[in-house]
Design an enzyme around this catalytic site. Structure first.
Site, PDB file in Angstrom:
ATOM      1  CG  HIS A 275      -2.012  -1.038   1.158  1.00 30.75           C
ATOM      2  ND1 HIS A 275      -3.179  -0.875   0.464  1.00 30.75           N
ATOM      3  CD2 HIS A 275      -2.079  -2.288   1.705  1.00 30.75           C
ATOM      4  CE1 HIS A 275      -3.928  -1.962   0.587  1.00 30.75           C
ATOM      5  NE2 HIS A 275      -3.277  -2.838   1.327  1.00 30.75           N
ATOM      6  CG  ASP A 334      -3.171  -4.356   5.072  1.00 24.27           C
ATOM      7  OD1 ASP A 334      -2.309  -3.469   5.242  1.00 24.27           O
ATOM      8  OD2 ASP A 334      -4.242  -4.155   4.487  1.00 24.27           O
ATOM      9  CD  GLU A 335      -5.753  -5.934   1.322  1.00 21.08           C
ATOM     10  OE1 GLU A 335      -6.886  -6.424   1.315  1.00 21.08           O
ATOM     11  OE2 GLU A 335      -5.529  -4.744   0.982  1.00 21.08           O
ATOM     12  CB  VAL A 336       2.685  -7.634   1.583  1.00 25.90           C
ATOM     13  CG1 VAL A 336       4.032  -7.333   0.940  1.00 25.90           C
ATOM     14  CG2 VAL A 336       2.466  -6.741   2.803  1.00 25.90           C
TER      15      VAL A 336
END
EC number: 3.2.1.52
Length: 750
Positions: A275, A334-336
């Site tokens: 992100h 998160d969400e890497v």
């Protein structure tokens, strides 16, 4: 609904008998309330007060004078002469307060400013609801919060909200005794905080050409102006229009100070290593051989194998830590998208040197290293629940968000991490509200049932998350969070089963939100089914509106109802198939959900003769995860007879399907509305006709349908799927537009 209305009426009479003028419309409701007959009224414009410790309560005195007594002034007096007393009580807990109102006036006790401020919010609500005669009830209240963390996350990265608006948002949180504002300050779509060491983060990262989310909002704004991009966040550069904005560090100090006066902790989030697209565009050296942009699922992350990246991270976080007094720093994690690391020679070298087995270990290495820096600065690191996928320092606080990862809360507390509950269902307030969201928010189980009692203390509370990809304006934000924000407030503060009285108290808060110029979602309308039938060419649409200050407007030509559309009165005759669209609209423009009722022609369904029918329904269960009920297949792994359309919580399978069959015996000839709530999905068939289609994987949603049945037995079938994360299955009915009731067990046979 008549039975429910009667229950509320008797509740009102009970409160009236206790207080002499009606119920206490407080949200969140206090832990202990002892109401007495009578009421106190402040006399005149000047109110005498006494404060036993003006140093400890200096902030609260300023707040009291500025925000609670708008048309009055405070005048200091002795304790015996004062009608408003603020007293320090060392025997109370730090977060507790005691409020007593009697013939002598108002007495508010607390040990700390935090406790006193909470008491003032209760007093503020009592004043707001005191009526034209300013009558405050004789009452003794003893109160304290159940949970330490009572929070709301606001994503200002996807769509930006100004400093002045955050002041208004903080006032709303304070009113309902929230104590944490988590600001998601950076993401792929925007960098919203000035970092002096890296000026390009806001020079370039705070502004963008319209992206796909902006375009989607602009398209929706043609029908709903709440989706329009605010003009204050638009600029023209080099002949092109851009969207954006950011907070200077001076702005953020103002926000933090404003929140601190209201005992709200502002927690910053700088999401990393993923992100980070705005940072990697501004500073390409944060990557290794990749370009800033999108990977297979998420954006290309920081290259965590370069020392320059850690210099950048520490430079950014150093300024953040210096700026924010909060004990906490949120790093996301998160969400890497890790595929770029697999291709990096630097990462392969680092993994070999540090004996890391794969890129997931590399993520853990990054998180631990950043956490070490934050701890050295005397702060506590927070990460989303993905940090549990590797072994990280147990001082890190975990935010559980992935509702489908059912074992994550237990894993967190078993490892002795403090935990904040923020599950997608029901605490993602950017998910569209519906008839079920208020109840599911209120009934949130803050401590999951599988957490042992001796580990429950690790659960620090809960937080609503508001992601703003499709929330570009204050009006849309307020529509999405109100009234369910108040439901969460009562859950994390009071934590009792008071939903029926909460719904009654809630009605009074809409007028308060009007006064605060908030654009809430109006209460749900009821009394109808989504699908209704024309029998012999006739039908009637009835709509119950619980908020008398709003009107129900409708259309029959497919257009959107507006304040210029016809006003629904009591009942609308329908003589041909088609659609009726309607919504409640308040004078200030606030709206309810938009409803569409579809009318189709149908005849009376004849009853069937089943001479050997036995009580109950036959249920067959299938193991597996199914995307919808049509996909249910495989061997039956369990069969049982159910007394009703409900499943026991002893079913501990992570996912399953069920087919429930039998007959329903209705007592009279009538048009029956059936209200079918499912999480995940289900379909309801009666008399071999689809009555309610509530299929697919989703959070608890109520859908409804109508069928005309003659008295007697009719074939009955429910198909249901649970895809993980806990299930809901409920069925209620009404006949000929009457009271909504659970279907009794005695109606079911097989």
């Amino acid at each position: 609904m008549k039975r429910y209305a009667l229950l509320l009426f008797f509740s009102f009479l009970l409160f009236s008998a206790c207080t002499g003028f009606g119920q206490l419309n407080l949200i969140p409701y206090p832990q202990q309330v002892n109401a007495q007959p009578g009421a106190y009224r402040f006399a005149g414009q000047s109110i005498t007060y006494y404060c036993s410790d003006p140093k400890v309560f200096a902030n609260e005195l300023r707040y009291l004078n500025k925000n609670l007594l708008e048309n009055s002034s405070l005048k200091e007096a002795t304790a015996s002469q004062a009608t408003l007393q603020l007293l320090k009580n060392e025997q109370l807990a730090n977060t507790a307060y005691r409020l007593k109102i009697n013939k002598n006036g108002v007495r508010l006790e607390a040990k700390t400013g935090e406790g006193m401020f909470s008491g003032l919010q209760t007093l503020r609500q009592l004043i707001e609801f005191s009526g034209s005669d300013n009558a405050l009830p004789y009452v003794t209240i003893q109160d304290a919060p159940t949970y330490e963390w009572r929070g709301v996350e606001l994503d200002v990265a996807r769509h930006f909200f100004s400093k002045n608006y955050l002041f208004k948002f903080i006032d709303l949180l304070a009113l309902y005794k929230f104590n944490t504002l988590h600001l998601h300050l950076t993401d792929d779509q925007g960098w919203r905080l000035e970092i002096k060491k890296y000026p390009k983060l806001t020079e370039e990262g705070a502004w963008r050409l319209f992206n796909n989310q902006d375009s989607a909002c602009i398209a929706k704004s043609k029908e709903n102006p709440d989706f329009a991009l605010p003009a204050e966040h638009l600029r023209t550069k080099n002949g092109q229009q851009e969207y954006g904005g950011f907070y200077t560090q001076a702005d953020m100090r103002d926000i933090i100070a404003y929140a601190a006066e209201r005992h709200i902790d502002v927690v910053p989030e700088i999401d990393m290593p993923g992100h980070m697209m705005m940072a990697t565009k501004a500073y390409p050296e944060l990557l290794d051989g990749s370009s800033a942009g999108w990977g297979k699922q998420f954006s290309v992350p920081l290259c965590v194998c370069k020392e320059e990246v850690y210099q950048f991270v520490e430079g950014v976080l150093g300024e953040v830590i210096d700026l924010f007094p909060s004990r906490f720093v949120h790093i996301g994690a998160d969400e890497v998208e890790k595929s770029s690391w697999e291709k990096s020679a630097l990462c392969q070298e680092l993994m070999k040197r540090e004996k890391l087995s794969d890129v997931h270990d590399l993520q853990r290495y990054f998180v631990n290293r950043v956490n070490t820096f934050i701890r050295q600065k005397g702060k506590i690191t927070i990460g989303w629940d993905e940090i549990l996928e590797g072994k990280v320092d147990t001082t890190m606080r975990v935010m559980y968000w992935r509702g489908w990862v059912k074992d994550a809360p237990l894993k967190a507390v078993t490892r002795h991490h403090d935990l904040v509950m923020t599950p997608t269902n029901p605490l993602y307030f950017d998910y569209l509200p519906n008839k079920s969201t208020l109840a599911s928010t209120y009934q949130l189980q803050v401590v999951p049932s599988d957490i042992p009692a001796d580990l429950a203390h690790y659960v620090k509370g809960a937080q609503a998350n508001v992601w703003t990809e499709m929330i570009p304006s204050a009006a849309r934000l307020e529509f999405m969070i109100l009234p369910r924000l108040s439901a969460l407030a009562e859950r994390v503060w009071t934590n009792k089963s008071l939903f029926d009285t909460y719904q009654q108290r809630l009605i009074h808060h809409f007028a308060l939100w009007d006064k605060m110029a908030l654009r809430y979602r109006l209460p749900d309308l009821s009394g109808f089914a989504d699908q209704q039938v024309l029998v012999d060419g006739r039908a009637t649409l009835r709509v119950q509106n619980p908020l008398p200050t709003a009107r129900v407007h409708y259309t029959v030509d497919g257009t959107l109802p507006t304040q210029a559309s016809p006003v629904f009165t009591s009942a609308l005759p329908i003589t041909k198939p088609g659609h009726v669209r309607f919504a409640a609209i308040a004078r200030n423009g606030a709206k309810s959900e938009l409803y569409t009722v579809t009318f189709t022609e149908s005849g009376w369904k004849k009853a069937v003769n089943v001479p050997d029918a036995k009580p109950g329904l036959d249920a067959a269960f299938y193991a597996g995860t199914f995307r919808n009920t049509k996909a249910m297949s495989g061997n039956v792994v369990r069969r049982q007879v159910l007394s009703n359309v409900q499943l026991s919580d002893t079913l501990k399978w992570p996912s399953f399907g069920a087919k429930i069959n039998g007959y329903i015996k209705v007592p009279k000839k009538a048009r029956y509305n059936f209200y079918f709530t499912c999480d995940d999905g289900g379909v309801l068939r009666i008399a071999d006709q689809l009555v309610v289609d509530n299929d697919g994987q989703h959070a608890p949603v109520e859908k409804s349908g109508q069928i005309a049945l003659e008295a007697g037995l009719h074939p009955f079938a429910v198909d249901f799927i649970e895809a993980g994360g806990g299930f809901t299955l409920k069925l209620a009915y009404s006949e000929d537009g009457g009271e909504v009731k659970p279907v009794p067990d005695s109606w079911f046979f097989h």
